[in-house]
Design a protein around this motif. Structure first.
Motif, PDB file in Angstrom:
ATOM      1  N   HIS A 110       0.832  -1.201   0.000  1.00  0.00           N
ATOM      2  CA  HIS A 110       0.000   0.000   0.000  1.00  0.00           C
ATOM      3  C   HIS A 110       0.865   1.248   0.000  1.00  0.00           C
ATOM      4  O   HIS A 110       1.858   1.328   0.712  1.00  0.00           O
ATOM      5  N   PHE A 111       0.522   2.260  -0.812  1.00  0.00           N
ATOM      6  CA  PHE A 111       1.277   3.509  -0.783  1.00  0.00           C
ATOM      7  C   PHE A 111       0.332   4.698  -0.863  1.00  0.00           C
ATOM      8  O   PHE A 111      -0.777   4.609  -1.386  1.00  0.00           O
ATOM      9  N   THR A 112       0.785   5.794  -0.307  1.00  0.00           N
ATOM     10  CA  THR A 112       0.013   7.027  -0.296  1.00  0.00           C
ATOM     11  C   THR A 112       0.542   7.982  -1.356  1.00  0.00           C
ATOM     12  O   THR A 112       1.646   7.818  -1.868  1.00  0.00           O
ATOM     13  N   VAL A 113      -0.249   8.982  -1.665  1.00  0.00           N
ATOM     14  CA  VAL A 113       0.180  10.072  -2.544  1.00  0.00           C
ATOM     15  C   VAL A 113       0.053  11.360  -1.743  1.00  0.00           C
ATOM     16  O   VAL A 113      -1.047  11.750  -1.360  1.00  0.00           O
ATOM     17  N   LEU A 129       5.196   9.657  -3.447  1.00  0.00           N
ATOM     18  CA  LEU A 129       4.542   8.362  -3.384  1.00  0.00           C
ATOM     19  C   LEU A 129       5.255   7.597  -2.283  1.00  0.00           C
ATOM     20  O   LEU A 129       6.422   7.248  -2.409  1.00  0.00           O
ATOM     21  N   ARG A 130       4.541   7.346  -1.187  1.00  0.00           N
ATOM     22  CA  ARG A 130       5.206   6.820   0.008  1.00  0.00           C
ATOM     23  C   ARG A 130       4.574   5.509   0.448  1.00  0.00           C
ATOM     24  O   ARG A 130       3.371   5.434   0.664  1.00  0.00           O
ATOM     25  N   ARG A 131       5.391   4.491   0.597  1.00  0.00           N
ATOM     26  CA  ARG A 131       4.906   3.219   1.103  1.00  0.00           C
ATOM     27  C   ARG A 131       4.420   3.433   2.537  1.00  0.00           C
ATOM     28  O   ARG A 131       5.117   3.965   3.383  1.00  0.00           O
ATOM     29  N   LYS A 160      10.786   9.557 -16.604  1.00  0.00           N
ATOM     30  CA  LYS A 160      10.446   8.642 -15.525  1.00  0.00           C
ATOM     31  C   LYS A 160      11.140   9.062 -14.226  1.00  0.00           C
ATOM     32  O   LYS A 160      12.228   9.648 -14.253  1.00  0.00           O
ATOM     33  N   PRO A 161      10.523   8.777 -13.093  1.00  0.00           N
ATOM     34  CA  PRO A 161      11.206   9.030 -11.813  1.00  0.00           C
ATOM     35  C   PRO A 161      12.490   8.218 -11.710  1.00  0.00           C
ATOM     36  O   PRO A 161      12.566   7.087 -12.219  1.00  0.00           O
ATOM     37  N   VAL A 178       8.963   7.806  -3.633  1.00  0.00           N
ATOM     38  CA  VAL A 178       9.240   8.430  -4.917  1.00  0.00           C
ATOM     39  C   VAL A 178       8.909   9.916  -4.817  1.00  0.00           C
ATOM     40  O   VAL A 178       7.793  10.285  -4.441  1.00  0.00           O
ATOM     41  N   TYR A 179       9.858  10.773  -5.152  1.00  0.00           N
ATOM     42  CA  TYR A 179       9.660  12.218  -5.183  1.00  0.00           C
ATOM     43  C   TYR A 179       9.615  12.629  -6.659  1.00  0.00           C
ATOM     44  O   TYR A 179      10.590  12.440  -7.387  1.00  0.00           O
TER      45      TYR A 179
END
Length: 310
Positions: A110-113, A129-131, A160-161, A178-179
């Motif tokens: 699961h990850f948040t934005v 994007l953070r786990r 791409k990141p 991911v930033y």
């Protein structure tokens, strides 16, 4: 029971089509929080079609505890996938004859934005994007333990990141966080796969995020440009200009005599008060020009002066 929650994120809506002529769709949203002693607290909110009512949840793996007050369920954080069956029926119906559908939750992948905490007022398309389960705040390999992370990004995310720990050793996986500044508004489909190298168990979580900065047909002014900043202080130590993060901006700084001392192009403006050579500019008045050099243009050109105080 102690309800100690270190992290709390409102996350996802998973939508499934029903195989029923009486209902169009159903969904759940769930929140993942890290609780005590390695347990995951998952809060689930049901959503059923108009004219129907929620009856109950059932799980393929029974929760260790149920928080009745807010539909919170405590599971072991070692679980990669939890299948929840949502039961619902007509508002006038009997739950003993409820319709059901199975939905999967992925607490490990699961990850948040989120907005970047440092730049959330500077770029509306800058995101983290953070786990989320057993949150890892830093992108350090020594912090990820037995987990390996692998991201799949929407083809519209160009460039791409940059997320590889080591592009020459793919076994190390990718960053847990991911930033990224998205190239434009719209919908983006992103998948995170998490592998436990001690067991080879894999979980995968996909979500579609929607970003939609809105510009009018005419060019707009920058929302705020500072007229003074103090680069040696703990606060206000960057010259920052609020923008959407979607435009390519050209930023130039001049002395009072007209000499160009700094120039930069980028999606955001965040300057530390140093010249080309990394030397602090002295206290005084400086002039700036900010041009939107993107295509199409979104902003009017801005010109003015500011004061550096040290």
């Amino acid at each position: 029971m102690q309800k100690c929650i270190n992290l709390f994120f409102v996350i996802l809506i998973v939508t499934l089509n029903l195989l029923s002529s009486n209902a169009s769709s159903q969904s759940i949203s769930y929140e993942v929080a890290e609780g005590e002693t390695g347990l995951d607290i998952i809060r689930i909110t049901p959503s059923v079609p108009v004219g129907y009512k929620f009856c109950r949840f059932e799980f393929d793996v029974p929760p260790k505890e149920v928080l009745e007050d807010d539909e919170g369920y405590i599971f072991s954080s070692a679980l990669d996938e939890i299948k929840v069956t949502l039961y619902y029926t007509l508002e006038s119906g009997d739950c003993t004859a409820a319709t059901s559908a199975e939905i999967s939750m992925y607490p490990r992948a699961h990850f948040t934005v989120e907005f970047d905490s440092e730049l959330n007022s500077l770029a509306s398309l800058k995101r983290v994007l953070r786990r989320s389960s057993s949150r890892i705040d830093d992108n350090r390999f020594e912090d990820i333990g037995n987990y390996r992370f692998f991201w799949t990004f929407d083809e519209k995310m160009d460039p791409k990141p940059e997320v590889d720990f080591d592009a020459n050793d793919l076994s190390l996986g990718q960053y847990p966080n991911v930033y990224y500044t998205f190239p434009n508004g719209g919908e983006y489909e992103i998948t995170l796969k998490v592998v436990d190298i001690t067991s080879s168990v894999t979980s995968s979580f996909t979500r579609i995020i929607s970003l939609n900065p809105v510009f009018e047909s005419d060019l707009i002014d920058f929302e705020y440009i500072p007229n003074v900043f103090t680069p040696n202080e703990s606060t206000n130590n960057f010259f920052t200009v609020e923008s959407s993060g979607t435009s390519q901006l050209a930023f130039k700084v001049f002395t009072r005599s007209g000499a160009l001392v700094y120039e930069h192009k980028g999606n955001i403006i965040k300057w530390d008060g140093k010249n080309y050579y990394g030397t602090d500019l002295p206290t005084g008045v400086y002039y700036y020009i900010i041009d939107d050099v993107g295509s199409p243009k979104n902003y009017n050109t801005a010109k003015g002066f500011f004061y550096i105080y040290r």
